[in-house]
Structures are given as C-alpha cells and as structure tokens.
Design a protein around this motif. Sequence first.
Motif, PDB file in Angstrom:
ATOM      1  N   LEU A 263      16.530   2.927  -9.141  1.00 48.03           N
ATOM      2  CA  LEU A 263      15.129   2.557  -8.958  1.00 48.03           C
ATOM      3  C   LEU A 263      14.853   1.085  -9.238  1.00 48.03           C
ATOM      4  O   LEU A 263      13.704   0.675  -9.278  1.00 48.03           O
ATOM      5  CB  LEU A 263      14.239   3.437  -9.850  1.00 48.03           C
ATOM      6  CG  LEU A 263      14.249   4.920  -9.471  1.00 48.03           C
ATOM      7  CD1 LEU A 263      13.375   5.718 -10.423  1.00 48.03           C
ATOM      8  CD2 LEU A 263      13.800   5.122  -8.033  1.00 48.03           C
ATOM      9  N   GLY A 264      15.894   0.293  -9.397  1.00 53.29           N
ATOM     10  CA  GLY A 264      15.698  -1.148  -9.478  1.00 53.29           C
ATOM     11  C   GLY A 264      16.292  -1.801 -10.707  1.00 53.29           C
ATOM     12  O   GLY A 264      16.646  -2.980 -10.670  1.00 53.29           O
ATOM     13  N   ALA A 265      16.389  -1.072 -11.812  1.00 51.56           N
ATOM     14  CA  ALA A 265      16.908  -1.668 -13.041  1.00 51.56           C
ATOM     15  C   ALA A 265      18.019  -0.819 -13.643  1.00 51.56           C
ATOM     16  O   ALA A 265      18.277  -0.905 -14.841  1.00 51.56           O
ATOM     17  CB  ALA A 265      15.775  -1.847 -14.054  1.00 51.56           C
ATOM     18  N   THR A 266      18.653  -0.020 -12.819  1.00 49.15           N
ATOM     19  CA  THR A 266      19.717   0.854 -13.313  1.00 49.15           C
ATOM     20  C   THR A 266      21.069   0.258 -12.945  1.00 49.15           C
ATOM     21  O   THR A 266      21.330   0.027 -11.763  1.00 49.15           O
ATOM     22  CB  THR A 266      19.592   2.262 -12.706  1.00 49.15           C
ATOM     23  OG1 THR A 266      18.258   2.723 -12.891  1.00 49.15           O
ATOM     24  CG2 THR A 266      20.556   3.213 -13.372  1.00 49.15           C
ATOM     25  N   PRO A 267      21.933   0.002 -13.924  1.00 49.96           N
ATOM     26  CA  PRO A 267      23.234  -0.602 -13.612  1.00 49.96           C
ATOM     27  C   PRO A 267      24.084   0.301 -12.734  1.00 49.96           C
ATOM     28  O   PRO A 267      23.969   1.533 -12.769  1.00 49.96           O
ATOM     29  CB  PRO A 267      23.873  -0.774 -15.002  1.00 49.96           C
ATOM     30  CG  PRO A 267      22.758  -0.691 -15.976  1.00 49.96           C
ATOM     31  CD  PRO A 267      21.739   0.213 -15.366  1.00 49.96           C
ATOM     32  N   LEU A 301      10.626  -1.666  -7.774  1.00 50.40           N
ATOM     33  CA  LEU A 301      10.680  -2.947  -8.475  1.00 50.40           C
ATOM     34  C   LEU A 301      11.784  -2.903  -9.526  1.00 50.40           C
ATOM     35  O   LEU A 301      12.946  -2.716  -9.179  1.00 50.40           O
ATOM     36  CB  LEU A 301       9.319  -3.289  -9.080  1.00 50.40           C
ATOM     37  CG  LEU A 301       8.223  -3.650  -8.071  1.00 50.40           C
ATOM     38  CD1 LEU A 301       6.879  -3.798  -8.766  1.00 50.40           C
ATOM     39  CD2 LEU A 301       8.563  -4.939  -7.327  1.00 50.40           C
ATOM     40  N   ASN A 302      11.426  -3.058 -10.802  1.00 49.09           N
ATOM     41  CA  ASN A 302      12.435  -3.113 -11.862  1.00 49.09           C
ATOM     42  C   ASN A 302      12.391  -1.867 -12.738  1.00 49.09           C
ATOM     43  O   ASN A 302      12.601  -1.927 -13.943  1.00 49.09           O
ATOM     44  CB  ASN A 302      12.229  -4.357 -12.726  1.00 49.09           C
ATOM     45  CG  ASN A 302      10.864  -4.357 -13.415  1.00 49.09           C
ATOM     46  OD1 ASN A 302       9.902  -3.779 -12.912  1.00 49.09           O
ATOM     47  ND2 ASN A 302      10.761  -5.010 -14.563  1.00 49.09           N
ATOM     48  N   MET A 303      12.139  -0.731 -12.123  1.00 48.13           N
ATOM     49  CA  MET A 303      12.072   0.517 -12.895  1.00 48.13           C
ATOM     50  C   MET A 303      13.474   0.998 -13.239  1.00 48.13           C
ATOM     51  O   MET A 303      14.323   1.098 -12.369  1.00 48.13           O
ATOM     52  CB  MET A 303      11.333   1.596 -12.109  1.00 48.13           C
ATOM     53  CG  MET A 303      11.133   2.894 -12.895  1.00 48.13           C
ATOM     54  SD  MET A 303      10.325   4.181 -11.913  1.00 48.13           S
ATOM     55  CE  MET A 303       8.660   3.525 -11.816  1.00 48.13           C
ATOM     56  N   PRO A 304      13.745   1.318 -14.496  1.00 51.37           N
ATOM     57  CA  PRO A 304      15.022   1.957 -14.830  1.00 51.37           C
ATOM     58  C   PRO A 304      14.938   3.446 -14.538  1.00 51.37           C
ATOM     59  O   PRO A 304      13.968   4.114 -14.903  1.00 51.37           O
ATOM     60  CB  PRO A 304      15.174   1.686 -16.333  1.00 51.37           C
ATOM     61  CG  PRO A 304      13.772   1.519 -16.831  1.00 51.37           C
ATOM     62  CD  PRO A 304      12.954   0.975 -15.695  1.00 51.37           C
ATOM     63  N   GLY A 305      15.929   3.964 -13.887  1.00 50.45           N
ATOM     64  CA  GLY A 305      15.945   5.374 -13.520  1.00 50.45           C
ATOM     65  C   GLY A 305      16.696   5.564 -12.226  1.00 50.45           C
ATOM     66  O   GLY A 305      17.287   4.621 -11.683  1.00 50.45           O
TER      67      GLY A 305
END
Length: 573
Positions: A263-267, A301-305
């Motif tokens: 979702l944008g911020a997940t490595p 955007l920068n959502m982690p998930g």
Amino acid sequence: MKKLVNDPSRVVREMLEGIARTAPHVAVLGDENVLVRKALAHPPARPVAVISGGGSGHEPAHGGYVGRGMLSAAVCGEVFTSPSTDAVLAAIRATAGPNGALLVVKNYTGDRLNFGLAAELARAEGIPVEIVVVADDVSLRARTERGQRRGIAGTVLVHKIAGAAAARGDALAQVAAIARDAARNLGTMGVALDGCTLPGAQQAGFRLADDEIELGMGIHGEKGVERTIPMAAGDLAETLLANIAGELKLKSGERVALLVNGLGATPAMELSIVMRDAFEGLSRRGVVVERAWAGTFLSALNMPGCSISVLRLDDARLALLDADTEACAWPGVGTLNREIRVEPAHVSSDSRAQPAAARADAGNGPWARRLEPALHAVAHALIENEARFTDLDARAGDGDLGASMKRAAQALLTLPASALGTPDGALAATGAALRRAIAGSSGPFYATALLRASRRLAGRAQPNARDWVDAMRCAAEAIGELGGAKPGDRTMLDALVPAVEALEHGLQSARSVTEAWADAVRAAESGAQDTARMTPRAGRASYLGARAIGTPDGGAVVVACWLKALQPHIAAD
C-alpha cells in the motif's frame, strides 16, 4: 510531514510529467491530467481503447499501466479525488476509434458518476463505450451486496486482461464481457498498519496505535471491517485468504492468480513474506497458484500495509495475463517457481570427515574438555552484552551488532565437542560456525581471523603460549588485510592489536600466562575506550566522520568482552 514535492496543488501534473519523461511510449494529453499511448493507429484501425483511472495517490496505478497490451489512457484526478467528466471524455476522444472504448472503473461513487457521464457524452458523439465496474473488496461481504463494495488492487488484473483482449483485436462487447467475467471471479482484501499522509498535510489523516491494525481498510483510508491487534504475517495472510476463498467459493483443484500488493510504505521484504504465506495458504486448500506477483501495484500514498488478490483462472484468462505488454509498471509473467530449494554442495573436511569413533574420542579428549567451557563462557558473555553492543552500533552504524553477536553465541553453544579435539581444528571449526552464523562484516572478519590462526597452529598438537600469541597476531593481520584497516582507524583492531602486544610483552618479561592474559585484557579494554576519541577511517562508521566521536567502537568493545570472558580459562600449561 516532509514530502518531496514542489507545490501541493501541482503534484499530479508534475508526477505525470515525470512518468512520461521516462516512458517513451506515453504522453500527457494537453492540459488534462491524462496519460495516453503515443503510438496509436489511425482511428479507423484502432482496436478497442481500454481506459481507467481515478484519484491519484495509488501509483503506479494508473499511469504505470498505460501501454500496448494494457491501458490506452489513464485519467488521473487529484489525490484521492475522482477525475472530472471532461478529463475522462478527453481520454476517450484521444484514444477511441470506431471500435469504441471500455472504461474500467473502481466502485467509488465519484468515479462511477464521472466515468458514467463521460460515457454518455461519448456515446452521444457516436463513440461506442462500455463500462466495467470492479468491486473486488471482500472485506465487507457480510454487510453489503457485491455491487456495493469497493474496487481495490485486483483492478490491476482486470486492466491486464481487458488490455490483452483489446490488443488481440476482440470487439468491444467481447472485451467488456471478458473484463466483467474476470471481475466476478476476483477477490481482494487488505490490511492497514497505519494511516497515510496527503501532500501538503502536516500529519496522517488517521493514526493506528502501536497495538492496532485495520482489517479491510480501503485504499483511501476508509475504515475496514475490524480493528484488531497486530498478528504475524502468516496469521494475517490466512485471515485475508479465508475471506477471499469464502467469497469466491474456491475449491480444491481450481487454478488462480495471486497478487500481493503493497500500500505504499511496505518493504519488499515484508511483501515477500506475505507472498510465501499466501501461497502456502492456498496450497493447503488444494488451490493451484498458476501465476503470482508481489510488489506495489496500487498503493495508498505512504500507507503501511498490504492486500491480497486472488483471481480464478481458466486457460483463456491465463493466456491474457501472459500476453505481452509495454506498460512499464506491469512486472511481467508471474511464473511460479515450484522448487525453491536445492541442497548445497558438501565438502568433507575437518572432524565431520572423521570416523564416528574418532570424533567421539576427540570430543572426550583434553583439548575439547578445556576449549568447550571457554567457548561457552564467551558465548554467555556475548549474550549478556547484546543490548550494549546494539546500542553502541546504533550510534555509529546500523545497530545489528548485538543481534550478530547473539547469533555468534548460539553458534558457539551448539558447536560439537568432537570439533574441538585439536587446537587448529577447533579454531577452524569455530571460524566455520561463525561464518555461517553471522551476517554483515563481523562474520567474514572472525572467520578469516580464526582460519589464519588455525593454519598457524597446524601440526602443533600441544602449542605453547608463544604459539598461541603467534596465532593471535596472524589473526589480527588477517583482519587488517581483509578490511584494509590498521590500529588508529577506530575498528576492532584497536582492541585486538594492543591485546596481542601486551600478551607478547608479558611473556617476554617472564610474567605468567595468566598475568600476561590479564595485561592483554586491560590493554584491549583501554584500546576499546580510546576509540571513542578516534575519527573512524574504515568501516561503516567512517561515513559519519567526526560525528562518531564520543562513542566507543562496538567491534572493539566486543573484542575486549570475549578476551575477558576467556580469562578464567587461561592456564599456564
């Protein structure tokens, strides 16, 4: 909130110009926030145009999927905002010929209204238009009808299938039917670990506590089906899959495509773990995964998930997924690797190549009885100081030293006594164990040092104190050669070299071995503390320069630690 933007009101336009600059097959359509294919045929010869879009902030969707074999145009609204009717109509006019256009729309009110009105206007101009609405979110399946659910990451698979059908020349009605059928056989569910931040905003639109995750979160931050405690990746993948499999009524023996989407911020590391677990979860159900992809395909955007999408396959759908496309964000054919493990080549060496009886004798011999407790003492000292090593390394490096030394300790504790039957064999076996156990730079340094020391003692069944000093000096020289460092560069050598010199000097001065070793420990501890005043000139800390001054070097502190742990085990004989 820090962002790499110029003017928040122009982020979409400037983003599209950046995308177009590195994708020669696309262009920005006039003053509209629309990306279109450049190499389109003369209108009468054009295949069905496949157009999609929606609010921006979901990159690489939708602009990354423009290209032959996928989308003809991507209509990009402001961040998390539906594009205007006029922008959609402009995309239709720019890309559709007499064969018409298919609009792939995620099931959000704004998108349905604006794409729907644009379709009516295009039809009034004589352009055939069909609409396919994707509502693949299964998280709210117990509360809402399928037609009322959100369209999320699985939409990308519909883009691919519809684009491939259009590229091979299918008529509009057929392309639409294929896309609708794919959408009906598609299920997606996601999870958010925290919120996301819009350009220009000072903080995230919402926050989740450290002990909260949101199951079924939408791609704009819409609430999901449940807020719950964090869970391991495997448990989370199973939760998502259970809902998807239940919605699609998947049966053993069916074939599917699997998409794990960030979702944008997940490595990528975490997405690969979820892929592993999702694949295994489907396999346990007897479901055959024919194609799989893990990456960021439709973000928030920068959502982690992440989200998991599952598409039921038949031969026709599989062929469309496999068809070629020039869209830059499509990762290619998601071919499965069915055999992910091969056995390493084994080289027979050291005590493992000995007969069992010989190994048993070595494990009961005098050297094993002396060396094993000494190595265990080192191991326990490393474990006890893990937090200290981590703190020191975090101030001047990446903070992994404590974990590395704990792995080293575990390797020492599991080293079999049979490997410790001779001094040179014990050093070689210890080096091999540390080489396998420690990642980063520490492993090669210690392994090389111990291997060099082992060679120095080769053939000496009963090495004396001076032989051991020679072996230690060889070990220090090996570290310097491997890393290109010398004393004064703020490395482990600033503890090890003074220790060797103090030990050698003590023996030359007729001090006992135990006294000389005590001198060596004091020298190592002093050397380690002196590194706090040194500017690093080797290793990762050298990137910090003078900023590292004030904190002792972690590697040097580790050397002093294990030397001190060995002290009670040093005897004159």
